[in-house]
Design a protein around this motif. Structure first.
Motif, mmCIF file in Angstrom:
data_model
loop_
_atom_site.group_PDB
_atom_site.id
_atom_site.type_symbol
_atom_site.label_atom_id
_atom_site.label_comp_id
_atom_site.label_asym_id
_atom_site.label_seq_id
_atom_site.Cartn_x
_atom_site.Cartn_y
_atom_site.Cartn_z
ATOM 1 N N ARG A 23 -4.528 1.086 7.899
ATOM 2 C CA ARG A 23 -5.493 0.415 7.023
ATOM 3 C C ARG A 23 -6.915 0.542 7.570
ATOM 4 N NH1 ARG A 23 -5.186 -5.085 5.425
ATOM 5 N NH2 ARG A 23 -6.218 -4.305 3.549
ATOM 6 N N LYS A 24 -7.055 0.426 8.883
ATOM 7 C CA LYS A 24 -8.389 0.526 9.493
ATOM 8 C C LYS A 24 -8.924 1.946 9.361
ATOM 9 C CE LYS A 24 -11.910 -1.053 11.885
ATOM 10 N NZ LYS A 24 -13.016 -0.270 11.348
ATOM 11 N N ILE A 25 -8.081 2.931 9.565
ATOM 12 C CA ILE A 25 -8.514 4.326 9.403
ATOM 13 C C ILE A 25 -8.913 4.573 7.948
ATOM 14 C CG2 ILE A 25 -7.767 6.739 9.482
ATOM 15 C CD1 ILE A 25 -6.027 5.958 11.929
ATOM 16 N N SER A 26 -8.151 4.029 7.015
ATOM 17 C CA SER A 26 -8.524 4.148 5.594
ATOM 18 C C SER A 26 -9.919 3.590 5.361
ATOM 19 C CB SER A 26 -7.527 3.398 4.702
ATOM 20 O OG SER A 26 -6.292 4.034 4.655
ATOM 21 N N GLN A 27 -10.162 2.406 5.916
ATOM 22 C CA GLN A 27 -11.473 1.782 5.755
ATOM 23 C C GLN A 27 -12.571 2.637 6.394
ATOM 24 O OE1 GLN A 27 -12.595 -1.711 8.179
ATOM 25 N NE2 GLN A 27 -12.944 -2.769 6.212
ATOM 26 N N ASP A 28 -12.327 3.107 7.618
ATOM 27 C CA ASP A 28 -13.333 3.905 8.336
ATOM 28 C C ASP A 28 -13.673 5.193 7.594
ATOM 29 O OD1 ASP A 28 -13.274 1.945 10.283
ATOM 30 O OD2 ASP A 28 -12.197 3.177 11.762
ATOM 31 N N LEU A 29 -12.678 5.764 6.913
ATOM 32 C CA LEU A 29 -12.882 7.033 6.208
ATOM 33 C C LEU A 29 -13.224 6.824 4.730
ATOM 34 C CD1 LEU A 29 -9.911 9.050 7.763
ATOM 35 C CD2 LEU A 29 -12.346 9.179 8.381
ATOM 36 N N ASN A 30 -13.433 5.569 4.349
ATOM 37 C CA ASN A 30 -13.741 5.238 2.949
ATOM 38 C C ASN A 30 -12.674 5.752 1.982
ATOM 39 O OD1 ASN A 30 -16.223 3.848 3.423
ATOM 40 N ND2 ASN A 30 -17.160 5.845 3.830
ATOM 41 N N VAL A 31 -11.432 5.619 2.410
ATOM 42 C CA VAL A 31 -10.293 6.000 1.569
ATOM 43 C C VAL A 31 -9.801 4.740 0.869
ATOM 44 C CG1 VAL A 31 -7.914 6.866 1.581
ATOM 45 C CG2 VAL A 31 -9.630 7.888 3.103
ATOM 46 N N GLU A 32 -9.739 4.791 -0.439
ATOM 47 C CA GLU A 32 -9.270 3.631 -1.187
ATOM 48 C C GLU A 32 -7.765 3.469 -0.995
ATOM 49 O OE1 GLU A 32 -9.022 1.997 -5.784
ATOM 50 O OE2 GLU A 32 -10.353 3.671 -5.310
ATOM 51 N N GLU A 33 -7.361 2.258 -0.625
ATOM 52 C CA GLU A 33 -5.929 1.976 -0.513
ATOM 53 C C GLU A 33 -5.329 1.967 -1.910
ATOM 54 O OE1 GLU A 33 -5.260 -0.633 3.467
ATOM 55 O OE2 GLU A 33 -6.033 -1.742 1.750
ATOM 56 N N GLN A 34 -4.247 2.702 -2.055
ATOM 57 C CA GLN A 34 -3.571 2.803 -3.350
ATOM 58 C C GLN A 34 -2.510 1.726 -3.435
ATOM 59 O OE1 GLN A 34 -4.347 5.103 -5.874
ATOM 60 N NE2 GLN A 34 -3.034 3.714 -7.001
ATOM 61 N N PRO A 35 -2.711 0.728 -4.298
ATOM 62 C CA PRO A 35 -1.699 -0.339 -4.400
ATOM 63 C C PRO A 35 -0.447 0.174 -5.095
ATOM 64 C CG PRO A 35 -3.457 -0.712 -5.985
ATOM 65 C CD PRO A 35 -3.856 0.485 -5.185
ATOM 66 N N TRP A 36 0.674 -0.381 -4.676
ATOM 67 C CA TRP A 36 1.924 -0.115 -5.380
ATOM 68 C C TRP A 36 1.964 -1.055 -6.575
ATOM 69 C CZ3 TRP A 36 6.763 -3.202 -4.991
ATOM 70 C CH2 TRP A 36 7.796 -2.638 -5.753
ATOM 71 N N LYS A 37 2.155 -0.472 -7.743
ATOM 72 C CA LYS A 37 2.249 -1.259 -8.966
ATOM 73 C C LYS A 37 3.639 -1.035 -9.540
ATOM 74 C CE LYS A 37 -2.661 -0.826 -9.779
ATOM 75 N NZ LYS A 37 -3.708 -0.150 -10.521
ATOM 76 N N PRO A 38 4.542 -1.979 -9.287
ATOM 77 C CA PRO A 38 5.919 -1.800 -9.745
ATOM 78 C C PRO A 38 5.987 -1.706 -11.265
ATOM 79 C CG PRO A 38 5.642 -3.955 -8.698
ATOM 80 C CD PRO A 38 4.337 -3.252 -8.605
ATOM 81 N N ARG A 39 6.795 -0.775 -11.728
ATOM 82 C CA ARG A 39 7.003 -0.619 -13.166
ATOM 83 C C ARG A 39 8.020 -1.664 -13.603
ATOM 84 N NH1 ARG A 39 8.898 5.167 -14.550
ATOM 85 N NH2 ARG A 39 10.577 4.411 -13.241
ATOM 86 N N MET A 40 7.638 -2.460 -14.526
ATOM 87 C CA MET A 40 8.516 -3.547 -14.993
ATOM 88 C C MET A 40 8.869 -3.330 -16.454
ATOM 89 S SD MET A 40 9.004 -5.292 -12.422
ATOM 90 C CE MET A 40 8.562 -6.397 -11.157
ATOM 91 N N VAL B 213 0.845 -1.193 0.000
ATOM 92 C CA VAL B 213 0.000 0.000 0.000
ATOM 93 C C VAL B 213 0.879 1.242 0.000
ATOM 94 C CG1 VAL B 213 -1.739 1.276 1.311
ATOM 95 C CG2 VAL B 213 -1.797 -1.220 1.273
ATOM 96 N N LEU B 214 0.581 2.172 -0.897
ATOM 97 C CA LEU B 214 1.277 3.460 -0.884
ATOM 98 C C LEU B 214 0.710 4.304 0.258
ATOM 99 C CD1 LEU B 214 1.360 4.335 -4.695
ATOM 100 C CD2 LEU B 214 3.157 3.290 -3.311
ATOM 101 N N PRO B 215 1.567 4.869 1.100
ATOM 102 C CA PRO B 215 1.065 5.712 2.180
ATOM 103 C C PRO B 215 0.293 6.906 1.620
ATOM 104 C CG PRO B 215 3.370 5.161 2.544
ATOM 105 C CD PRO B 215 3.022 4.713 1.149
ATOM 106 N N GLY B 216 -0.781 7.274 2.317
ATOM 107 C CA GLY B 216 -1.523 8.468 1.939
ATOM 108 C C GLY B 216 -2.994 8.200 1.724
ATOM 109 N N GLY B 217 -3.645 9.189 1.128
ATOM 110 C CA GLY B 217 -5.065 9.106 0.836
ATOM 111 C C GLY B 217 -5.913 9.986 1.732
ATOM 112 N N ASN B 218 -5.393 10.292 2.900
ATOM 113 C CA ASN B 218 -6.074 11.140 3.868
ATOM 114 C C ASN B 218 -5.030 11.562 4.908
ATOM 115 O OD1 ASN B 218 -7.442 11.292 6.700
ATOM 116 N ND2 ASN B 218 -9.106 11.679 5.246
ATOM 117 N N GLN B 219 -5.176 12.758 5.433
ATOM 118 C CA GLN B 219 -4.187 13.258 6.395
ATOM 119 C C GLN B 219 -4.038 12.327 7.600
ATOM 120 O OE1 GLN B 219 -4.508 17.430 7.244
ATOM 121 N NE2 GLN B 219 -3.317 17.271 9.108
#
Length: 182
Positions: free
Chosen positions: A165-182, A111-117
């Motif tokens: 992760r729980k705060i993200s869920q509670d605030l309806n913040v979508e977790e941003q997956p890390w997608k490695p560039r290959m 998960v990339l950190p962020g999405g909400n303060q």
């Protein structure tokens, strides 16, 4: 009692037990980083998060003061009684994590950190906790550090990740997956 003593003006400070050490010593770096972590936990407590987490964070801050006291003590010269860190403190972190984890979707990506303060502050605290752990492990290689201190700090960084992760869920913040560039 004045807050300033002028004893540290030369770049040294005193440990519990009276030993004077450079302010740049590993022991000072360890408990200074714990103090920084404690402040970030305070910032997290001030966020708009579910009320159930605030007493947990206060309890964690109390344990961080206990850890700071342990690290600020000269292991060879201090006779001062400091609060105990207990195995039950670690078990409590694990219980809180298990409770939160049971409500979260399975991890399928980094998960990339962020999405909400609030989430971001939680990740900053997690990173400071990991830095504290690295410093404490290094200190342990040279001087006495109670094993339970290292164990608690390791578990605390896990707790902070699950909490983010729980705060993200509670605030309806979508977790941003890390997608490695290959």
């Amino acid at each position: 009692m004045k807050i300033y003593t002028k004893k540290g003006d030369s770049g040294n400070t005193g440990l519990i037990g009276g030993t004077r050490v450079p302010k740049s010593s590993l022991r000072i770096e360890a408990y200074g980083t714990i103090d920084e972590l404690n402040s970030w936990i305070g910032v997290m407590r001030d966020q708009e998060i579910d009320a159930e987490f605030k007493p947990q964070l206060i309890e964690i801050q109390d344990r961080l003061f206990t850890i700071g006291s342990s690290l600020a003590s000269d292991p060879e010269k201090s006779n001062m009684k400091i609060p105990d860190l207990l195995e039950s403190d670690i078990e409590q972190l694990e219980k809180w994590m298990d409770d939160m984890d049971s409500l979260l979707p399975e991890m399928r990506f980094f998960v990339l950190p962020g999405g909400n303060q609030s989430v971001s502050f939680c990740h900053v605290a997690r990173c400071v906790c990991r830095r504290a752990e690295r410093i404490i492990v290094d200190l342990h290689a040279h001087e006495f550090v109670a094993e339970i201190v290292m164990k608690y700090i390791n578990r605390l960084s896990d707790y902070l990740f699950v909490l983010s992760r729980k705060i993200s869920q509670d605030l309806n913040v979508e977790e941003q997956p890390w997608k490695p560039r290959m």
